[in-house]
Scaffold this motif. Structure first.
Motif, PDB file in Angstrom:
ATOM      1  N   GLU A  70       0.957  -1.088  -0.037  1.00 44.98           N
ATOM      2  CA  GLU A  70       0.001   0.238   0.062  1.00 44.98           C
ATOM      3  C   GLU A  70       0.936   1.311   0.070  1.00 44.98           C
ATOM      4  O   GLU A  70       0.555   2.146  -0.623  1.00 44.98           O
ATOM      5  N   ILE A  71       1.874   1.079   0.924  1.00 46.46           N
ATOM      6  CA  ILE A  71       2.717   2.385   0.707  1.00 46.46           C
ATOM      7  C   ILE A  71       3.575   2.522  -0.547  1.00 46.46           C
ATOM      8  O   ILE A  71       3.762   3.647  -0.867  1.00 46.46           O
ATOM      9  N   ASN A  72       4.062   1.485  -1.029  1.00 50.52           N
ATOM     10  CA  ASN A  72       4.756   1.677  -2.405  1.00 50.52           C
ATOM     11  C   ASN A  72       3.841   1.903  -3.416  1.00 50.52           C
ATOM     12  O   ASN A  72       4.251   3.058  -4.366  1.00 50.52           O
ATOM     13  N   HIS A  73       2.684   1.719  -3.517  1.00 48.80           N
ATOM     14  CA  HIS A  73       1.787   2.366  -4.253  1.00 48.80           C
ATOM     15  C   HIS A  73       1.330   3.760  -4.269  1.00 48.80           C
ATOM     16  O   HIS A  73       1.412   4.381  -5.216  1.00 48.80           O
ATOM     17  N   ARG A  74       1.515   4.094  -2.889  1.00 46.16           N
ATOM     18  CA  ARG A  74       1.095   5.681  -2.852  1.00 46.16           C
ATOM     19  C   ARG A  74       2.482   6.309  -3.368  1.00 46.16           C
ATOM     20  O   ARG A  74       2.293   7.441  -3.931  1.00 46.16           O
ATOM     21  N   ILE A  75       3.381   5.602  -3.141  1.00 46.37           N
ATOM     22  CA  ILE A  75       4.726   6.407  -3.510  1.00 46.37           C
ATOM     23  C   ILE A  75       4.843   6.529  -5.078  1.00 46.37           C
ATOM     24  O   ILE A  75       5.162   7.298  -5.724  1.00 46.37           O
ATOM     25  N   GLN A  76       4.484   5.412  -5.747  1.00 46.55           N
ATOM     26  CA  GLN A  76       4.454   5.177  -7.230  1.00 46.55           C
ATOM     27  C   GLN A  76       3.268   6.358  -7.601  1.00 46.55           C
ATOM     28  O   GLN A  76       3.731   7.030  -8.487  1.00 46.55           O
ATOM     29  N   VAL A  77       2.371   6.490  -7.026  1.00 42.65           N
ATOM     30  CA  VAL A  77       1.444   7.547  -7.444  1.00 42.65           C
ATOM     31  C   VAL A  77       1.927   8.716  -7.461  1.00 42.65           C
ATOM     32  O   VAL A  77       1.802   9.802  -8.165  1.00 42.65           O
ATOM     33  N   SER A  78       2.453   9.361  -6.307  1.00 41.98           N
ATOM     34  CA  SER A  78       3.075  10.138  -6.013  1.00 41.98           C
ATOM     35  C   SER A  78       4.177  10.702  -6.905  1.00 41.98           C
ATOM     36  O   SER A  78       4.385  12.101  -7.498  1.00 41.98           O
ATOM     37  N   LEU A  79       5.118   9.671  -7.318  1.00 41.02           N
ATOM     38  CA  LEU A  79       6.002  10.022  -8.372  1.00 41.02           C
ATOM     39  C   LEU A  79       5.496  10.431  -9.645  1.00 41.02           C
ATOM     40  O   LEU A  79       6.055  11.092 -10.390  1.00 41.02           O
ATOM     41  N   GLN A  80       4.474   9.491  -9.939  1.00 40.21           N
ATOM     42  CA  GLN A  80       4.003  10.344 -11.286  1.00 40.21           C
ATOM     43  C   GLN A  80       3.362  11.631 -11.294  1.00 40.21           C
ATOM     44  O   GLN A  80       3.262  12.312 -12.366  1.00 40.21           O
ATOM     45  N   GLN A  81       2.741  11.999  -9.959  1.00 47.20           N
ATOM     46  CA  GLN A  81       2.055  13.228 -10.054  1.00 47.20           C
ATOM     47  C   GLN A  81       3.292  14.321  -9.876  1.00 47.20           C
ATOM     48  O   GLN A  81       3.109  15.395 -10.561  1.00 47.20           O
ATOM     49  N   LEU A  82       4.622  13.780  -9.552  1.00 49.33           N
ATOM     50  CA  LEU A  82       5.702  14.739  -9.517  1.00 49.33           C
ATOM     51  C   LEU A  82       6.112  15.247 -10.865  1.00 49.33           C
ATOM     52  O   LEU A  82       6.865  16.318 -11.091  1.00 49.33           O
ATOM     53  N   ALA A  83       6.085  14.241 -11.698  1.00 52.84           N
ATOM     54  CA  ALA A  83       6.714  14.480 -12.880  1.00 52.84           C
ATOM     55  C   ALA A  83       5.716  15.783 -13.584  1.00 52.84           C
ATOM     56  O   ALA A  83       6.382  16.724 -14.567  1.00 52.84           O
ATOM     57  N   ASP A  84       4.435  16.210 -13.584  1.00 48.73           N
ATOM     58  CA  ASP A  84       3.644  17.202 -14.010  1.00 48.73           C
ATOM     59  C   ASP A  84       3.632  18.198 -13.201  1.00 48.73           C
ATOM     60  O   ASP A  84       2.744  19.147 -13.435  1.00 48.73           O
ATOM     61  N   ALA A  85       4.032  18.076 -11.724  1.00 51.20           N
ATOM     62  CA  ALA A  85       3.641  19.375 -10.846  1.00 51.20           C
ATOM     63  C   ALA A  85       4.482  20.374 -10.828  1.00 51.20           C
ATOM     64  O   ALA A  85       5.616  20.212 -11.484  1.00 51.20           O
ATOM     65  N   THR A  86       3.957  21.660 -10.789  1.00 54.00           N
ATOM     66  CA  THR A  86       4.798  22.871 -10.938  1.00 54.00           C
ATOM     67  C   THR A  86       4.258  23.516  -9.406  1.00 54.00           C
ATOM     68  O   THR A  86       3.412  23.448  -8.875  1.00 54.00           O
ATOM     69  N   GLY A  87       5.293  24.535  -9.059  1.00 59.76           N
ATOM     70  CA  GLY A  87       5.081  25.529  -8.221  1.00 59.76           C
ATOM     71  C   GLY A  87       4.837  24.953  -6.719  1.00 59.76           C
ATOM     72  O   GLY A  87       5.289  23.930  -6.311  1.00 59.76           O
ATOM     73  N   ALA A  88       3.788  25.362  -5.963  1.00 61.96           N
ATOM     74  CA  ALA A  88       3.388  24.840  -4.613  1.00 61.96           C
ATOM     75  C   ALA A  88       3.063  23.372  -4.766  1.00 61.96           C
ATOM     76  O   ALA A  88       3.213  22.794  -3.698  1.00 61.96           O
ATOM     77  N   HIS A  89       2.356  22.989  -5.618  1.00 60.11           N
ATOM     78  CA  HIS A  89       2.016  21.626  -5.758  1.00 60.11           C
ATOM     79  C   HIS A  89       3.073  20.813  -5.897  1.00 60.11           C
ATOM     80  O   HIS A  89       3.107  19.715  -5.272  1.00 60.11           O
TER      81      HIS A  89
END
Length: 329
Positions: A185-204
């Motif tokens: 479960e934790i590794n899945h959340r990490i993978q999801v966050s890493l995918q979000q990080l690729a497109d994130a900018t600024g405060a996000h």
């Protein structure tokens, strides 16, 4: 009814045995007749008394009737009278039973879920560990593992790790699957966050870095990572929390950075992060326990007492600080 006939026969044979002693006959014949009649009388008396005894006194056989027979046979007259005096009053005038204030019940099975949940489960895992160590039944040990599902992960994971050394395959496999589920479960959340990080900018982007730091820290804090994996997880957590702080993350990230540095043995860095957290507005009472832990790691035991004295009085009366206060203050 049978007992009455047995008692009557015993009385008749006993009289006959004594009557043989007063007959004009050889001593040997008189003695043989006495012993025979007295023996039959003792057998009848023992049988009659045994039939009247409560079930708990009738067994084990043959010792119960043999004891009554021995009293009557080896102590002529007085033995039979003694048996009558001891048995008949107890049978016909039993002692009144007092009302039983408690009932004996069997040991209940361990429930699959807590029947009463406390807000603080800090001290409730010791019983489950004892079950895993000492319970002879594999089913009870499995039940102990199911009971950890309602516990915080920090408390349940040491119990699950203990179960990995269990001799029963079912217990080991269940513990492994429960540990693997939490780690997945934790590794899945990490993978999801890493995918979000690729497109994130600024405060996000700063928020995503902070989220990643927390999940990596969770793997280390819960003990799901060990050895070189633990080092990698802590490094990842530190990189992401530093990135979050550099991009303007909230004050909680300073505290998280301090805890990561403490776990990695960087006490100077942890101290600086705590000062930054205090400057960012985090309450001092939230930081003091970590400052005391750093002082302990440095061997500065005088500072520990000084730091703990700054905690509120009501906080020092609650676990886990109550035990610390008793020792250091």
């Amino acid at each position: 009814m049978i007992s009455k006939w047995l008692f009557s026969g015993a009385f008749v044979f006993e009289l006959g045995s004594w009557g043989a002693l007063f007959q004009e006959m050889p001593i040997g014949a008189a003695a043989l007749l006495f012993v025979s009649a007295h023996g039959i009388s003792s057998v009848l008396l023992a049988a009659g008394v045994w039939l009247l005894l409560p079930n708990r006194y009738k067994f084990p056989l043959p010792w119960s009737p043999l004891f009554i027979f021995s009293l009557s046979f080896f102590v002529p007259v007085l033995g039979a009278i003694g048996v009558a005096i001891a048995v008949f009053p107890a049978l016909y005038m039993p002692r009144t039973q007092k009302e039983q204030a408690w009932d004996a019940i069997g040991v209940p099975d361990l429930p699959f879920r807590p029947q009463e949940r406390s807000r603080d489960l800090m001290f409730q895992d010791g019983g489950l560990q004892d079950v895993l160590r000492h319970a002879p039944s594999a089913q009870k040990r499995v039940s102990a593992l199911f009971a950890t599902r309602r516990m915080p992960s920090k408390d349940s994971i040491p119990i699950l790790k203990l179960a990995l050394r269990d001799p029963a395959d079912d217990v080991r496999l269940l513990a492994y699957s429960m540990l693997d589920r939490q780690e997945s479960e934790i590794n899945h959340r990490i993978q999801v966050s890493l995918q979000q990080l690729a497109d994130a900018t600024g405060a996000h982007k700063a928020a995503v870095h902070a989220t990643l730091a927390r999940w990596y820290w969770e793997l280390a804090y819960l003990g799901l990572a060990q050895g070189s994996v633990l080092e990698h997880v802590l490094k990842q957590a530190r990189e992401h929390v530093n990135s979050a702080l550099a991009q303007g993350a909230g004050d909680d990230s300073h505290l998280l950075a301090a805890r990561i540095s403490m776990e990695m043995g960087d006490l100077e860095g942890a101290d600086q992060h705590l000062l930054d957290a205090q400057a960012a507005g985090i309450d001092l009472e939230k930081l003091l326990p970590f400052m005391a832990e750093i002082a302990f790691s440095r061997g500065d035991y005088t500072a520990i007492a000084q730091l703990l004295r700054q905690l509120p009085e009501d906080m020092l009366t609650r676990p886990p600080f109550a035990a610390l206060a008793r020792y250091w203050l």
